[in-house]
Design an enzyme around this catalytic site. Structure first.
Site, PDB file in Angstrom:
ATOM      1  CG  HIS A  13      -2.053   0.924   1.252  1.00  0.00           C
ATOM      2  ND1 HIS A  13      -2.425   1.712   0.203  1.00  0.00           N
ATOM      3  CD2 HIS A  13      -2.904   1.244   2.264  1.00  0.00           C
ATOM      4  CE1 HIS A  13      -3.447   2.482   0.557  1.00  0.00           C
ATOM      5  NE2 HIS A  13      -3.761   2.218   1.804  1.00  0.00           N
TER       6      HIS A  13
ATOM      7  CG  HIS B 143      -4.200   0.499  -8.216  1.00  0.00           C
ATOM      8  ND1 HIS B 143      -5.535   0.442  -7.894  1.00  0.00           N
ATOM      9  CD2 HIS B 143      -3.655   1.430  -7.409  1.00  0.00           C
ATOM     10  CE1 HIS B 143      -5.789   1.333  -6.963  1.00  0.00           C
ATOM     11  NE2 HIS B 143      -4.669   1.949  -6.631  1.00  0.00           N
TER      12      HIS B 143
ATOM     13  CG  ASP C 228       2.894   4.345  -4.113  1.00  0.00           C
ATOM     14  OD1 ASP C 228       1.950   3.528  -4.079  1.00  0.00           O
ATOM     15  OD2 ASP C 228       2.957   5.349  -3.383  1.00  0.00           O
TER      16      ASP C 228
HETATM   17  C1  SDX Z   1      -1.398   2.080  -3.385  1.00  0.00           C
HETATM   18  O1  SDX Z   1      -6.093   0.702  -3.220  1.00  0.00           O
HETATM   19  C2  SDX Z   1      -5.620   1.903  -3.501  1.00  0.00           C
HETATM   20  O2  SDX Z   1      -6.292   2.775  -4.002  1.00  0.00           O
HETATM   21  C3  SDX Z   1      -4.179   2.071  -3.089  1.00  0.00           C
HETATM   22  C4  SDX Z   1      -3.526   3.372  -3.501  1.00  0.00           C
HETATM   23  C5  SDX Z   1      -4.139   4.558  -2.799  1.00  0.00           C
HETATM   24  O3  SDX Z   1      -3.996   5.677  -3.310  1.00  0.00           O
HETATM   25  O4  SDX Z   1      -4.676   4.359  -1.666  1.00  0.00           O
HETATM   26  O5  SDX Z   1      -3.639   3.558  -4.908  1.00  0.00           O
HETATM   27  C6  SDX Z   1      -2.054   3.385  -3.136  1.00  0.00           C
HETATM   28  O6  SDX Z   1      -1.354   1.267  -2.500  1.00  0.00           O
HETATM   29  C7  SDX Z   1      -0.871   1.777  -4.769  1.00  0.00           C
HETATM   30  C8  SDX Z   1      -0.297   0.323  -4.883  1.00  0.00           C
HETATM   31  C9  SDX Z   1       1.128   0.344  -4.339  1.00  0.00           C
HETATM   32  N1  SDX Z   1       1.646  -1.024  -4.239  1.00  0.00           N
HETATM   33  C10 SDX Z   1       2.642  -1.455  -5.046  1.00  0.00           C
HETATM   34  O7  SDX Z   1       3.100  -0.802  -5.988  1.00  0.00           O
HETATM   35  C11 SDX Z   1       3.167  -2.835  -4.671  1.00  0.00           C
HETATM   36  C12 SDX Z   1       3.317  -3.686  -5.946  1.00  0.00           C
HETATM   37  N2  SDX Z   1       1.946  -3.961  -6.438  1.00  0.00           N
HETATM   38  C13 SDX Z   1       1.362  -5.247  -6.040  1.00  0.00           C
HETATM   39  O8  SDX Z   1       1.722  -5.696  -4.749  1.00  0.00           O
HETATM   40  C14 SDX Z   1      -0.110  -5.370  -6.427  1.00  0.00           C
HETATM   41  O9  SDX Z   1      -0.207  -4.941  -7.716  1.00  0.00           O
HETATM   42  C15 SDX Z   1      -1.163  -4.664  -5.596  1.00  0.00           C
HETATM   43  C16 SDX Z   1      -1.052  -4.981  -4.164  1.00  0.00           C
HETATM   44  C17 SDX Z   1      -1.060  -3.187  -5.798  1.00  0.00           C
HETATM   45  C18 SDX Z   1      -2.530  -5.133  -6.124  1.00  0.00           C
HETATM   46  O10 SDX Z   1      -2.660  -6.460  -5.768  1.00  0.00           O
HETATM   47  P1  SDX Z   1      -3.956  -7.309  -6.234  1.00  0.00           P
HETATM   48  O11 SDX Z   1      -5.023  -6.439  -6.785  1.00  0.00           O
HETATM   49  O12 SDX Z   1      -4.307  -8.222  -5.110  1.00  0.00           O
HETATM   50  O13 SDX Z   1      -3.413  -8.048  -7.465  1.00  0.00           O
HETATM   51  P2  SDX Z   1      -2.842  -9.502  -7.407  1.00  0.00           P
HETATM   52  O14 SDX Z   1      -1.838  -9.605  -6.308  1.00  0.00           O
HETATM   53  O15 SDX Z   1      -3.990 -10.444  -7.396  1.00  0.00           O
HETATM   54  O16 SDX Z   1      -2.059  -9.605  -8.804  1.00  0.00           O
HETATM   55  C19 SDX Z   1      -2.730 -10.038  -9.974  1.00  0.00           C
HETATM   56  C20 SDX Z   1      -1.624 -10.712 -10.785  1.00  0.00           C
HETATM   57  C21 SDX Z   1      -0.864 -11.791 -10.007  1.00  0.00           C
HETATM   58  O17 SDX Z   1      -0.337 -12.698 -10.973  1.00  0.00           O
HETATM   59  P3  SDX Z   1      -1.155 -14.097 -11.265  1.00  0.00           P
HETATM   60  O18 SDX Z   1      -1.306 -14.801  -9.904  1.00  0.00           O
HETATM   61  O19 SDX Z   1      -2.488 -13.667 -11.833  1.00  0.00           O
HETATM   62  O20 SDX Z   1      -0.262 -14.864 -12.215  1.00  0.00           O
HETATM   63  O21 SDX Z   1      -0.630  -9.721 -11.137  1.00  0.00           O
HETATM   64  C22 SDX Z   1       0.625 -10.078 -10.518  1.00  0.00           C
HETATM   65  C23 SDX Z   1       0.310 -11.055  -9.404  1.00  0.00           C
HETATM   66  O22 SDX Z   1       1.415 -11.908  -9.176  1.00  0.00           O
HETATM   67  N3  SDX Z   1       1.175  -8.813 -10.001  1.00  0.00           N
HETATM   68  C24 SDX Z   1       2.452  -8.446 -10.126  1.00  0.00           C
HETATM   69  C25 SDX Z   1       2.522  -7.154  -9.546  1.00  0.00           C
HETATM   70  N4  SDX Z   1       1.324  -6.798  -9.091  1.00  0.00           N
HETATM   71  C26 SDX Z   1       0.478  -7.842  -9.369  1.00  0.00           C
HETATM   72  N5  SDX Z   1       3.533  -9.071 -10.656  1.00  0.00           N
HETATM   73  C27 SDX Z   1       4.704  -8.378 -10.607  1.00  0.00           C
HETATM   74  N6  SDX Z   1       4.855  -7.135 -10.079  1.00  0.00           N
HETATM   75  C28 SDX Z   1       3.784  -6.502  -9.551  1.00  0.00           C
HETATM   76  N7  SDX Z   1       3.919  -5.288  -9.035  1.00  0.00           N
END
Ligand code: SDX
Length: 423
Positions: A264, A305, A363
């Site tokens: 997050h 996201h 971010d």
């Molecule tokens: C913020 O919610 C908000 O509005 C948050 C925010 C706000 O203003 O409040 O926008 C702020 O928190 C932005 C997000 C910051 N976080 C990151 O940048 C961390 C990296 N991102 C991931 O951890 C992830 O993308 C999340 C946590 C942001 C979202 O996770 P989800 O929606 O649960 O997605 P998921 O984990 O189910 O991923 C879907 C697929 C998966 O692959 P498969 O299992 O389908 O094969 O996408 C892959 C994940 O492995 N994936 C990534 C990835 N993010 C998702 N693979 C590599 N790198 C990534 N960053």
């Protein structure tokens, strides 16, 4: 409201469920009656769950749209400033000239913290993470203001909001000063909101530090881009804490705690660590392969996201701001920016990221700007928390101003059934 209806067929029985439409966005199915049918819905992570009604912020993840009370984030970033956005988020309308002047004057009157707040810092080690300190100090504010803490009274809620908007930059700067062993700087109310924050961060009793207006504007824009984002994890935490009737300062502290995680708000700090770990454009392919490897926990921080399946509109504004700041500071050839731009380009061309609709989020670029201004990585999430305080408070206030119930999710129980204690 809509006259549409959903029907659920369970064990041969049809259950009619009402549906509601918002101004824009997906319709919702009201499932509250299911508990009387002996059923729960199941939605870990709340991927498909609308937990409340709200009129503050709307996100269209497919189109990459973010509206605050109907105004697009890029319009606001271009034409407004953080304090005007605070008024908009809280009251639903842009302020008139008079309202704006009154709002800003009230914020100025509350920028200092009670002198006893300074004592809370002394209990922390100097190397404590500033988020740990901020979480503790903001929570401690719930021990003050007993004369104005009836949350059923609008004016008590209003003054709590002004105190939070006004004091968070002061507390954030104090977290930084404490970590580097410098004396706290008092706010200077002759300065604007963002400039005052930079003053409290970098000036010392021995002399004031002045910043280029472009840097001050960039700081204010970073505050705006992080101000609110619908029902994200930390805002939902604040709403859940607030649903018990808890002290608003304690509720905001719960939001700070939730924001800290690298999935997050902690992502901006994690992006910088990742860019530093990559070190050179030549190493990017190795890290992209790790990000795609299911057996490797590494993820590209700043990408992906839960809601945006298109470019995060904030990331676009942040990238432009990043280039402006680096140009003003003569850092156009910043190696981290080069790595970031190359990473973005690869991710936008790579099938793995395209298939999963993983785009740069808010971010991804913010950390490069903050580092260029001279803010240490450990302070990045503190700045996110400071900016998001208005969003947290606006949602808390929206909920507490209306009829609300205590939040109490249920579960799919997978533990033991009743068993006797061994004789
Ligand atoms: C913020 O919610 C908000 O509005 C948050 C925010 C706000 O203003 O409040 O926008 C702020 O928190 C932005 C997000 C910051 N976080 C990151 O940048 C961390 C990296 N991102 C991931 O951890 C992830 O993308 C999340 C946590 C942001 C979202 O996770 P989800 O929606 O649960 O997605 P998921 O984990 O189910 O991923 C879907 C697929 C998966 O692959 P498969 O299992 O389908 O094969 O996408 C892959 C994940 O492995 N994936 C990534 C990835 N993010 C998702 N693979 C590599 N790198 C990534 N960053």
């Amino acid at each position: 409201m809509t006259d549409k209806k959903a029907q659920l067929l369970v064990d041969g029985k049809t259950i009619d469920l009402p549906m509601y439409s918002g101004t824009v966005g997906p319709d919702v199915i009201d499932v509250r009656s299911l508990v009387s049918e002996g059923l729960f819905t199941y939605d870990p992570g709340f991927v498909s769950t609308a937990a409340c009604e709200s009129a503050i912020t709307y996100i269209d993840g497919g189109k990459g749209v973010l509206l605050h009370r109907g105004y697009a984030i890029d319009d606001l970033a271009e034409n407004s400033d953080y304090l005007e956005l605070c008024h908009l988020l809280l009251h639903g309308e842009l302020p008139t000239k008079e309202e704006s002047e009154a709002f800003r004057a009230t914020v100025r009157n509350h920028t200092m913290v009670h002198d006893q707040v300074n004592q809370f810092f002394r209990g922390f080690r100097r190397d404590a993470h500033p988020m740990a300190i901020m979480c503790g100090v903001v929570g401690a504010l719930s021990a003050f203001y007993h004369d104005s803490m009836d949350i059923t009274e609008a004016q008590d809620r209003e003054i709590a909001g002004f105190r939070l908007i006004a004091k968070m930059p002061t507390i954030a700067a104090m977290c930084y000063k404490y970590s580097i062993g410098q004396p706290f700087m008092y706010p200077n109310n002759d300065l604007g909101y963002a400039e005052n924050f930079l003053h409290m961060m970098f000036s010392t009793p021995a002399g004031d530090v002045k910043f280029d207006p472009a840097i001050v504007r960039a700081m204010d824009r970073i505050f705006m881009l992080h101000a609110d984002h619908e029902q994200n994890a930390s805002t939902s935490t604040v709403r859940l804490a607030g649903s018990t009737g808890a002290n608003p300062f304690a509720c905001i502290a719960s939001g700070i705690a939730a924001l800290w995680g690298p999935a997050h708000g902690g992502a901006n700090e994690a992006v910088l660590s990742m860019l530093n770990e990559i070190g050179d454009v030549a190493n990017i392919d190795e890290f992209v392969a790790k990000a795609k490897d299911k057996n490797d926990p590494f993820r590209l921080m700043g990408f992906g996201h839960r809601v945006y399946k298109n470019f995060d509109p904030r990331a676009k504004v942040m990238r432009e701001t990043c280039e402006e700041v680096l140009s003003v500071l003569g850092l156009e050839n910043d190696p981290l920016l080069k790595i970031a731009k190359r990473l973005e380009q690869i991710a936008l061309e790579d099938e793995y990221f395209i298939a999963r609709k993983l785009y740069p989020n808010v971010d991804f670029y913010s950390g490069i700007i903050l580092k260029a201004i001279g803010i240490p990585e450990s302070m990045f999430t503190v700045i996110f928390a400071m900016s998001r305080t208005i969003g947290w408070f606006a949602h808390w206030n929206e909920m507490v101003s209306e009829n609300y119930r205590i939040g109490r999710p249920r579960q799919l129980y997978k533990g033991y059934d009743k068993r006797d204690y061994p004789a």
